[in-house]
Design an enzyme around this catalytic site. Sequence first.
Site, PDB file in Angstrom:
ATOM      1  N   SER A  62       3.037  14.296  17.519  1.00 31.94           N
ATOM      2  CA  SER A  62       1.892  14.406  17.408  1.00 31.94           C
ATOM      3  C   SER A  62       1.196  14.720  15.951  1.00 31.94           C
ATOM      4  O   SER A  62       2.521  14.505  15.065  1.00 31.94           O
ATOM      5  CB  SER A  62       1.946  16.526  17.960  1.00 31.94           C
ATOM      6  OG  SER A  62       1.047  17.772  17.807  1.00 31.94           O
ATOM      7  N   TYR A 101       7.120  23.701  16.998  1.00 32.11           N
ATOM      8  CA  TYR A 101       6.922  23.007  17.418  1.00 32.11           C
ATOM      9  C   TYR A 101       5.748  21.764  16.611  1.00 32.11           C
ATOM     10  O   TYR A 101       7.227  20.559  16.761  1.00 32.11           O
ATOM     11  CB  TYR A 101       4.458  22.929  17.837  1.00 32.11           C
ATOM     12  CG  TYR A 101       4.311  22.031  19.338  1.00 32.11           C
ATOM     13  CD1 TYR A 101       4.686  21.333  19.688  1.00 32.11           C
ATOM     14  CD2 TYR A 101       3.247  21.315  18.542  1.00 32.11           C
ATOM     15  CE1 TYR A 101       4.653  20.470  20.775  1.00 32.11           C
ATOM     16  CE2 TYR A 101       3.134  19.857  19.120  1.00 32.11           C
ATOM     17  CZ  TYR A 101       3.365  19.287  20.624  1.00 32.11           C
ATOM     18  OH  TYR A 101       2.227  18.790  20.814  1.00 32.11           O
ATOM     19  N   LYS A 109       8.365  18.466  16.472  1.00 36.45           N
ATOM     20  CA  LYS A 109       7.781  16.686  16.517  1.00 36.45           C
ATOM     21  C   LYS A 109       7.872  15.589  15.372  1.00 36.45           C
ATOM     22  O   LYS A 109       8.053  15.255  15.213  1.00 36.45           O
ATOM     23  CB  LYS A 109       5.939  17.189  16.454  1.00 36.45           C
ATOM     24  CG  LYS A 109       6.343  17.290  18.094  1.00 36.45           C
ATOM     25  CD  LYS A 109       6.185  16.579  18.728  1.00 36.45           C
ATOM     26  CE  LYS A 109       5.219  16.793  20.426  1.00 36.45           C
ATOM     27  NZ  LYS A 109       6.067  16.067  21.297  1.00 36.45           N
TER      28      LYS A 109
END
Length: 279
Positions: A141, A154, A158
Site C-alpha cells: 500500500s 498499518y 506495509k
Amino acid sequence: MSLTLDLTGQVAVVTGGTRGVGAGIARAFLQAGATVVVCARRPPDTPVEAAGRTAHFHPLDLRDPAAVRDFFPRVAADHGRLDCLVNNAGGTPYRLLGESDAARHARVVELNLIAPMTASLAAYEVMRTQPDGGSVIMIGSVSGTRPSPGTAAYGAAKAGLDNLARSMAVEWAPAVRVNTLVLGMVRTELSALHYGDEAGIAAVGATVPLGRLAEPAEIGDACVFLASDRAAYLSGAGLLVHGGGERPAFLDAATVNHPTTASHPTTASHPTTEATKES
C-alpha cells in the site's frame, strides 16, 4: 505481437480472496486459466466466479500459524501443485495512535505483516520442492511509503512487508520469485463507507492523476502479470499501482506564481480503500 498471459494448469492461492480487491485478483487468475483457491475466515456471500469457472474456498484464520502451515501442503495435495501465493488479506480500522494502546496496534501489525510472512514461509516449503518453483506476491500500500495518520500501524506493517519481500527475493532465488504491488485507492463495495456517495467517490478519484480510483480487476491483471512467465526476471520488485500517486500539495499552494495549477484538484488526506479489507 499480442501479450498473452495464460496460466492454464497453474494453481494460485489468494488470501482474503472472497471480496473486494481479493475477489478481483481471484477472478483475474480464473480468467487466465489458473485453478484458484481463496481463503478467509468467512465464506464469500456469493461464489467467486469468472470465465465460467469458480474459485475453491477454504476457511482459514491467517493468525493461526499451525492452520496456515497445514493449509498449503493440503492445497498442493488436492490440486497437484502450488504456483502462486497472493498475500492480499489485511486491513485496519481508522484509529489515531493515541486513541488505543500498543497491544491493539500490534494486532494490526500481526495481520498485515506477520500473517503474510507465516503464509509465505508455508508456501515456500511447498514451492521450493517443485521443478518450476513458484511466485509470491505481496499486496502492499502507498500507506507504507508515506505518513499514514489514522492508520499508522498499518502503514508501518506495509513498509515492513515491502522490505520483507525484497529479502525473501534474495534468500529464495532462484526457485521462488517474490514481488510487491504497492496499491493506491481501489474502488470496492466498501468505498461508500469512506468516501460517501457517487459524488464523493468521484471527488476523491479526481485527486488521483489518472482521475479515478482503481478497479479490483486492474489489480488482478497486475498480479497475473507478475505470476506469469512474462515476469520471469522480476523478483524483489515493487510495482506502483496507484494511478500516478498523489499530486504534491505545494503545487496547489503555489497558485500565485503558477496560476495554471489552480485547475488541478487538491489532494485530500484519506485512508486507502485497500486498507480496509480483512481476512
